[in-house]
Design a protein around this motif. Structure first.
Motif: not given
Length: 699
Positions: A111-116
């Motif tokens: 979810q973090f990398t998708t958010g970036v």
């Protein structure tokens, strides 16, 4: 796409280089600067393109280590927030609020990398207004990452009130939960206006005292945060904040206030178009301003001085009439069209009383002499106008002299017209507009053409506003009118008003002829380009000194929209004056009592129309026959249209605050011409009676 493909470098928020907005973007740089100053900022890091930070750690390993430091050893103990931080947002020029994506409550590495990627993708879809046209999509974008904080109460705080332009107020909007609900518009919240010391001025909507989102202990801390943030950044800031479950206050964002309303300086004059809009209703060009506004202002100044209504020192200091955005406006307090700000102190001040006493003997003698003086002045004006040869037979210097004579005589006409309104009984008798309507009906019945009508019946000019452009056509055929009685039957004040209009028309004809001889063409709608000159420039051009160097670049003033009824100027911008008190009624102007349906003068005319307008423009005269009522936002019972309405026995109320907004077309209204009261009501049975019968019954 993986983090490795994005080639990002990691810069901790507490690193010195994080304060550089050209590297980390304005949002992250502001928070880094705030943290160094000791403001309550959450920890975090910023991801920037690797080529912009060659000395910073890069690659997936560096990003993962930074993320784990916030989210916990296994990356699942704590959620993070992924936000944009662009060079072009949160600046003093533009906030770019809401233009880029933010991802809240991102849990786990995926979810973090998708958010970036989501945040960076939003940068490629938005090109900031101030961005260079040669910039690549996404240039200047960084990604700010911080722990996700669950707020008990959050909100937005402005270190000044941008709505009212007050730097002595702090504006706060608060909700239960995080400030994102306010930012995305999903929740209205409670709005607080606070003093710089934390005292509550007002809260909207009202709250129970024991259930306030921001009790005193919270507002005191917010005010302290606002003041310290202003010290750090040098100006009031737009901030997002949150109180956590342990009542700790956190600063999520700080940026300059970009939409601060202008605020009039202390002592700024109260202006408004009402008293002069009936004479000069349209946007004026520079030459029209010098020909017509300047003499009006001088004439009214003389009248106020003679009547002792204002001190000579004040009258010398400011013009009574001026222009704003090309529209004529008057000083409402000088003309007595607005009450004093300090009526009690005015009563205690001996100067106005002494001034009026000194003027009393002049006024007493003038009251008797004024009708004779006015008759002499009107006779002089009539002789001068009749003696002018046709414009094409006049020499150029004669044309210029005629226009200059008009400026001088207009000043005298305006002075006597104003004094006649104050000292003589102006509420009875015929009006120039009424005589013009009667002449128009009779002339059309005789089959006279448009040009012949005005040439034979110059009183018809009372129905048309002055302009240097081509004269507007006369109104369409109208309903019933009285029989014409001749200009000689007009009372003194109406006779003076009519001569003012005749002199203005003479000046317009002379200027058009001067424009033809000087070889200066027209703009649009028949407006001669000479109208873009000032009077002194026209005099020099007529004497052979040539046109100004920038004349070719000048363009006509355009209509920027109507001005507020009452306003003050702040840096040249009109700021509407807040309406004080619960006043809803206006001034009664006679005509009895009537009921009907509100109508703005456009589109289909209702069966029993009550005409509701902003000001009493004489061009509305053809609409008066058979009206059930007349209501105006501004104006005086002594105005042209109000007098004419009394001739037609139309119930009239003037100076009704916000009438055009309060009474849209179709609203059933009752108008009391005696008290000025206008009320919304169901049409009674009596409304089906003829207008004249109902008015006679009311009388």
């Amino acid at each position: 796409m993986s983090i490795d493909d994005l080639e990002l470098a990691v810069i901790p928020l507490d690193a010195p280089e994080a304060q550089d907005p050209n590297l980390t973007g304005a949002k992250a740089a502001h928070l880094a600067r705030a943290a160094v100053a000791g403001l309550p900022v959450l920890p975090g890091f910023v991801l920037v393109p690797a080529e912009r930070a060659p000395e910073a750690p890069t690659g997936q390993k560096a990003v993962r280590c930074a993320w784990q430091a916030l989210a916990g050893a296994h990356g699942s103990a704590r959620a993070v927030v992924v936000r944009s931080s662009s060079v072009y947002e949160d600046t003093e020029y533009s906030s770019m609020a809401g233009r880029f994506e933010s991802v809240l409550d991102a849990r786990g590495w995926e979810q973090f990398t998708t958010g970036v990627r989501t945040v960076l993708g939003s940068a490629r879809r938005v090109r900031p207004v101030r961005q260079s046209p040669n910039a690549l999509p996404g240039d200047g974008m960084a990604v700010l990452v911080q722990p996700m904080l669950t707020s008990a109460v959050g909100g937005v705080m402005f270190g000044a009130d941008p709505v009212e332009g007050r730097t002595d107020r702090i504006l706060v909007s608060a909700v239960r939960g995080g400030p994102d609900q306010l930012v995305d518009g999903s929740t209205q919240g409670v709005r607080y206006q606070l003093t710089r010391r934390g005292r509550l001025v007002r809260a909207e909507p009202a709250e129970a005292h024991d259930d306030r989102l921001l009790p005193h202990r919270r507002t005191a801390r917010l005010v302290a945060l606002a003041r310290k943030t202003e010290q750090v950044f040098g100006s009031p800031q737009d901030m997002e904040f949150g109180f956590d479950a342990e009542e700790r206050l956190w600063l999520f964002q700080a940026r300059p206030i970009t939409a601060m309303a202008t605020r009039p300086p202390r002592g700024a004059r109260l202006l408004g178009p009402g008293p002069v809009a009936e004479t000069l209703p349209s946007v004026l060009q520079p030459l029209e301003e010098d020909l017509w506004v300047a003499p009006m202002s001088h004439g009214l100044t003389v009248a106020l001085d003679v009547a002792g209504a204002a001190s000579r020192r004040r009258l010398r200091k400011v013009p009574v009439v001026t222009t704003v955005q090309g529209r004529a406006v008057a000083d409402l307090r000088l003309l007595g069209a607005a009450p004093s700000r300090h009526p009690f102190l005015e009563r205690l001040n001996p100067a106005p009383g002494a001034r009026r006493a000194a003027a009393a003997w002049r006024v007493g003698r003038l009251r008797t002499a004024l009708p004779l003086l006015a008759v002499d002045l009107m006779a002089d004006v009539d002789r001068a106008l009749a003696d002018f040869p046709p414009t094409r037979e006049m020499l150029g210097g004669q044309l210029l002299d005629a226009v200059g004579w008009g400026r001088k005589v207009l000043s005298a006409l305006h002075a006597q017209e104003s004094l006649a309104g104050a000292l003589l009984d102006g509420g009875r008798g015929a009006t120039a507009a009424g005589e013009a309507l009667a002449e128009l009906a009779e002339g059309r019945a005789r089959g006279l053409a448009e040009g012949e009508l005005v040439e034979r019946r110059p009183v018809l000019l009372a129905l048309l506003p002055p302009t240097l452009a081509d004269r507007a056509p006369l109104p369409a055929p109208i309903g019933r009118t009285a029989l014409p009685r001749g200009v000689g039957a007009l009372p003194v004040r109406e006779g003076l008003r009519l001569r003012i209009r005749w002199v203005q028309e003479m000046q317009a004809q002379m200027v058009r002829e001067l424009a033809r001889r000087l070889g200066v063409g027209a703009c649009e709608l028949g407006l001669p380009r000479l109208a873009l000159l000032r009077w002194e420039e026209l005099v020099r051009a007529a004497r052979g000194d040539g046109l100004p160097a920038d004349f070719a670049e000048r363009v006509p003033r355009t209509d920027a929209g109507v001005l507020p009824d009452e306003f003050r100027l702040a840096a040249g911008v009109p700021v509407a004056e807040p309406k004080s008190g619960p006043r809803t009624a206006g001034q009664g102007s006679g005509g009895g009592f009537g009921t009907g349906t509100a109508w703005d003068g456009q589109g289909e005319r209702p069966d029993r129309p009550v005409l509701v307008v902003r000001f009493l423009d004489p061009a509305l005269a053809p609409l008066l026959p058979d009206l059930a009522g007349l209501v105006a936002d501004t104006g005086s019972p002594l105005s042209h249209l109000a007098l004419l309405a009394r001739e037609y026995r139309i119930p009239t109320a003037v100076g009704v605050p916000g009438a055009t907004e309060r009474f849209p077309t179709g609203t059933p209204l009752a108008v009391d011409g005696r008290t000025g009261a206008v009320t919304v009501r169901d049409l009674p049975r009596a409304a089906s009676l003829p207008v004249q019968a109902r008015q006679e019954s009311a009388a």
